[in-house]
Motif scaffolding. Structure first.
Motif, mmCIF file in Angstrom:
data_model
loop_
_atom_site.group_PDB
_atom_site.id
_atom_site.type_symbol
_atom_site.label_atom_id
_atom_site.label_comp_id
_atom_site.label_asym_id
_atom_site.label_seq_id
_atom_site.Cartn_x
_atom_site.Cartn_y
_atom_site.Cartn_z
ATOM 1 N N LEU A 56 68.725 14.083 -39.950
ATOM 2 C CA LEU A 56 68.666 14.916 -38.753
ATOM 3 C C LEU A 56 67.235 15.339 -38.494
ATOM 4 N N SER A 90 76.208 23.473 -46.536
ATOM 5 C CA SER A 90 76.952 24.673 -46.147
ATOM 6 C C SER A 90 77.213 24.685 -44.643
ATOM 7 N N THR A 91 76.389 23.936 -43.851
ATOM 8 C CA THR A 91 76.681 23.836 -42.412
ATOM 9 C C THR A 91 77.445 22.538 -42.083
ATOM 10 N N LYS A 113 79.206 36.639 -40.833
ATOM 11 C CA LYS A 113 79.158 35.263 -40.330
ATOM 12 C C LYS A 113 80.556 34.645 -40.311
ATOM 13 N N GLY A 121 78.031 29.382 -46.291
ATOM 14 C CA GLY A 121 77.662 30.345 -47.337
ATOM 15 C C GLY A 121 78.542 31.583 -47.387
ATOM 16 N N CYS A 162 64.705 21.266 -43.695
ATOM 17 C CA CYS A 162 66.036 21.726 -44.127
ATOM 18 C C CYS A 162 66.308 21.297 -45.570
ATOM 19 N N GLN A 163 67.198 22.036 -46.212
ATOM 20 C CA GLN A 163 67.499 21.771 -47.620
ATOM 21 C C GLN A 163 68.954 21.352 -47.786
ATOM 22 N N ALA A 173 76.247 19.563 -41.856
ATOM 23 C CA ALA A 173 75.408 19.018 -40.783
ATOM 24 C C ALA A 173 75.870 17.618 -40.377
ATOM 25 N N GLY A 174 75.569 17.278 -39.136
ATOM 26 C CA GLY A 174 75.967 15.966 -38.607
ATOM 27 C C GLY A 174 74.761 15.049 -38.564
ATOM 28 N N GLY A 175 74.076 15.046 -37.415
ATOM 29 C CA GLY A 175 72.875 14.229 -37.295
ATOM 30 C C GLY A 175 73.139 12.917 -36.592
ATOM 31 N N ASN A 193 77.024 36.380 -47.024
ATOM 32 C CA ASN A 193 76.762 36.217 -45.587
ATOM 33 C C ASN A 193 77.680 37.085 -44.718
ATOM 34 N N GLY A 200 71.574 23.989 -47.383
ATOM 35 C CA GLY A 200 71.812 24.333 -45.974
ATOM 36 C C GLY A 200 72.591 23.237 -45.265
ATOM 37 N N ASN A 201 72.226 21.980 -45.527
ATOM 38 C CA ASN A 201 72.932 20.854 -44.900
ATOM 39 C C ASN A 201 74.413 20.868 -45.243
ATOM 40 N N SER A 206 65.613 18.007 -38.430
ATOM 41 C CA SER A 206 64.943 18.995 -39.291
ATOM 42 C C SER A 206 64.742 18.487 -40.714
ATOM 43 N N GLU A 220 78.630 20.695 -34.618
ATOM 44 C CA GLU A 220 77.911 20.477 -35.878
ATOM 45 C C GLU A 220 77.002 21.628 -36.268
ATOM 46 N N ILE A 253 76.066 27.360 -52.956
ATOM 47 C CA ILE A 253 75.933 26.009 -53.519
ATOM 48 C C ILE A 253 74.637 25.950 -54.325
HETATM 49 C C1 LIG Z 1 64.826 20.113 -35.219
HETATM 50 C C2 LIG Z 1 66.247 20.352 -35.699
HETATM 51 C C3 LIG Z 1 67.185 19.362 -35.500
HETATM 52 C C4 LIG Z 1 68.496 19.561 -35.946
HETATM 53 N N1 LIG Z 1 69.371 18.541 -35.744
HETATM 54 C C5 LIG Z 1 70.627 18.693 -36.188
HETATM 55 C C6 LIG Z 1 71.558 17.634 -36.053
HETATM 56 O O1 LIG Z 1 71.268 16.582 -35.483
HETATM 57 N N2 LIG Z 1 72.791 17.823 -36.573
HETATM 58 C C7 LIG Z 1 73.155 18.991 -37.194
HETATM 59 O O2 LIG Z 1 74.291 19.104 -37.634
HETATM 60 N N3 LIG Z 1 72.300 19.997 -37.293
HETATM 61 C C8 LIG Z 1 71.056 19.896 -36.827
HETATM 62 N N4 LIG Z 1 70.182 20.938 -36.962
HETATM 63 C C9 LIG Z 1 70.657 22.187 -37.558
HETATM 64 C C10 LIG Z 1 70.912 21.863 -39.012
HETATM 65 O O3 LIG Z 1 72.293 21.982 -39.310
HETATM 66 C C11 LIG Z 1 70.071 22.607 -40.001
HETATM 67 O O4 LIG Z 1 68.692 22.345 -39.769
HETATM 68 C C12 LIG Z 1 70.350 22.255 -41.457
HETATM 69 O O5 LIG Z 1 71.506 21.486 -41.721
HETATM 70 C C13 LIG Z 1 70.515 23.528 -42.173
HETATM 71 O O6 LIG Z 1 69.755 23.465 -43.334
HETATM 72 P P1 LIG Z 1 68.697 24.587 -43.649
HETATM 73 O O7 LIG Z 1 68.168 24.289 -44.997
HETATM 74 O O8 LIG Z 1 67.745 24.707 -42.531
HETATM 75 O O9 LIG Z 1 69.666 25.864 -43.758
HETATM 76 P P2 LIG Z 1 69.457 27.342 -43.274
HETATM 77 O O10 LIG Z 1 69.222 27.394 -41.820
HETATM 78 O O11 LIG Z 1 68.506 28.013 -44.193
HETATM 79 O O12 LIG Z 1 70.916 27.926 -43.591
HETATM 80 C C14 LIG Z 1 72.014 27.531 -42.819
HETATM 81 C C15 LIG Z 1 73.232 28.301 -43.305
HETATM 82 O O13 LIG Z 1 73.603 27.837 -44.588
HETATM 83 C C16 LIG Z 1 73.577 28.902 -45.528
HETATM 84 N N5 LIG Z 1 73.040 28.361 -46.769
HETATM 85 C C17 LIG Z 1 71.804 27.840 -46.969
HETATM 86 N N6 LIG Z 1 71.679 27.399 -48.244
HETATM 87 C C18 LIG Z 1 72.870 27.645 -48.860
HETATM 88 C C19 LIG Z 1 73.367 27.419 -50.161
HETATM 89 N N7 LIG Z 1 72.612 26.884 -51.121
HETATM 90 N N8 LIG Z 1 74.638 27.783 -50.447
HETATM 91 C C20 LIG Z 1 75.409 28.361 -49.499
HETATM 92 N N9 LIG Z 1 74.987 28.599 -48.234
HETATM 93 C C21 LIG Z 1 73.740 28.249 -47.921
HETATM 94 C C22 LIG Z 1 72.692 29.981 -44.930
HETATM 95 O O14 LIG Z 1 73.041 31.262 -45.371
HETATM 96 C C23 LIG Z 1 73.001 29.806 -43.446
HETATM 97 O O15 LIG Z 1 74.196 30.463 -43.097
HETATM 98 C C24 LIG Z 1 68.870 20.778 -36.552
HETATM 99 C C25 LIG Z 1 67.921 21.778 -36.724
HETATM 100 C C26 LIG Z 1 66.615 21.581 -36.317
HETATM 101 C C27 LIG Z 1 65.612 22.681 -36.530
#
Ligand SMILES: Cc1cc2nc3c(=O)[nH]c(=O)nc-3n(C[C@H](O)[C@H](O)[C@H](O)COP(=O)(O)OP(=O)(O)OC[C@H]3O[C@@H](n4cnc5c(N)ncnc54)[C@H](O)[C@@H]3O)c2cc1C
Length: 345
Positions: free
Chosen positions: A26, A39-40, A343, A94, A32-33, A42-44, A340, A36-37, A28, A303, A99
């Motif tokens: 994706l 726990s959300t 949320k 979260g 992104c870590q 993520a799609g992408g 959290n 975070g991926n 980010s 997503e 995680i």
């Molecule tokens: C430029 C850009 C493009 C993106 N494109 C996409 C896309 O195509 N598809 C898509 O699905 N998303 C997209 N995103 C959003 C995406 O889901 C996040 O960037 C990413 O997946 C979240 O990871 P993060 O490390 O940034 O988490 P954060 O933003 O730090 O946290 C996200 C959530 O997860 C929780 N969390 C974080 N770490 C943990 C853990 N270890 N255990 C439990 N909970 C935790 C946090 O409390 C928060 O609620 C995009 C974002 C950006 C900035």
């Protein structure tokens, strides 16, 4: 096996160093870590072929609210020994546990990817193109549609020109199929007037240019920009986009409303800049976007999750029974509400 704080891009590189492929990708990726991926959920941009983050996980280690460590670091694809606990934590933002580690599922590298930009004149043709590409091209790894206003705004701002004329839709398709088959496919689609024009990226740099329009950073300069991430059955996305635009323009005739999205996995993103007057309630935009979505039984989050902003609208996508079960899980795993708070639910 990765720690939750590892950046996604680092995991992708580590897999590639071993001749393997981590399918999650994706925009980010650099920041992104994995925690975070997951726990959300993520799609992408590779969901159409490999699924969401959930599908890239074999095992998980989680710390519960009371400090219990659940180490479920499974490495097998098949394991039906009781509940698959990892799925409780993937996508729960979260709110049910932290995680700490994950076992990721890797694939063989997909081979050389060809990127193409295809111009199409109606949403129905976008859907037909998707089906045809999936059955005839083989190895479709991305299918990203951009409505005219989204494409034109970003391409103009980036000073990029791909076609002689403006088109109702531009679609990025990525395929691992043989180049000859791709050329034959596009020629046949042109001859049948399914598509209006097509361009195969001649270099990695040109493919990046196509993706830079899709990533759409220029549009972020629009005042008071609101971004939405909804999903609905693929065949209904075109009608929803029309109805949503009409409803928003009825209220704010000058609004800039544009759509783009993964489409192939039923996901569309909406950018709305109403240019509204200071003091106007921003939630009135949410009400219109989600209100129209309700008529199509879509989801208010494809997503990006619920967080705090979409919590008031969760009931539009989930039944009272589903919400009650979510609340009961939350109370059971986090009775003091320390994970959290505020949320999702
Ligand atoms: C430029 C850009 C493009 C993106 N494109 C996409 C896309 O195509 N598809 C898509 O699905 N998303 C997209 N995103 C959003 C995406 O889901 C996040 O960037 C990413 O997946 C979240 O990871 P993060 O490390 O940034 O988490 P954060 O933003 O730090 O946290 C996200 C959530 O997860 C929780 N969390 C974080 N770490 C943990 C853990 N270890 N255990 C439990 N909970 C935790 C946090 O409390 C928060 O609620 C995009 C974002 C950006 C900035």
């Amino acid at each position: 096996v990765v720690k939750a704080g590892t950046p996604l891009e680092e995991c992708q590189k580590a897999a590639a160093d071993h001749g393997l492929f981590l399918a999650l990708d994706l925009g980010s990726r650099g920041s992104c870590q994995i925690g975070g991926n997951l726990s959300t959920n993520a799609g992408g941009i590779r969901v159409i072929r490999y699924g969401m983050a959930r599908e890239q996980v074999l095992g998980l280690e989680v710390v519960l609210a009371d400090g219990t460590i659940i180490s479920s670091m499974n490495r097998m694809l098949k394991n039906n020994a009781g509940y698959d606990l990892k799925h409780l934590f993937i996508g729960s933002e979260g709110t049910l546990g932290i995680i700490t580690r994950a076992v990721l599922r890797l694939h063989p590298p997909p081979g050389e990817i060809t990127t193409m930009l295809v111009a199409v004149s109606s949403y129905d043709q976008v859907v037909t193109l998707l089906r045809r590409a999936q059955s005839e091209l083989g190895g479709v790894v991305a299918f990203e549609a951009m409505w005219r206003d989204y494409f034109a705004f970003n391409a103009d701002a980036l000073k990029l020109t791909f076609f002689d004329a403006a088109h109702a839709f531009c679609v990025i398709i990525e395929s691992t199929g043989p180049r000859e088959a791709i050329e034959e496919f596009l020629a046949a689609c042109l001859q049948e007037t399914l598509i209006d024009d097509a361009l195969i990226a001649a270099s990695h740099a040109q493919a990046r240019e196509m993706w830079s329009v899709r990533e759409g950073h220029p549009i972020e300069v629009l005042p008071n920009l609101l971004n939405f991430d909804v999903s609905l059955p693929i065949g209904m996305i075109g009608d929803y986009a029309k109805a949503c635009t009409a409803a928003l323009k009825a209220r704010w005739p000058q609004a800039h409303v544009s759509f783009y999205g993964h489409v192939g996995d039923s996901n569309v993103h909406i950018c709305v800049s109403t240019l509204y007057a200071p003091g106007e309630d921003m939630h009135s935009v949410d009400d219109i976007v989600y209100g129209v979505l309700g008529h199509y039984h879509g989801s208010i989050s494809a997503e990006h999750g619920i967080g705090t902003l979409k919590r008031p609208y969760l009931h539009l996508s989930r039944s009272p029974q589903e919400l009650a079960l979510m609340l009961s899980l939350k109370q059971s795993l986090d009775p003091k509400g320390i994970l959290n708070p505020g949320k999702v639910i």
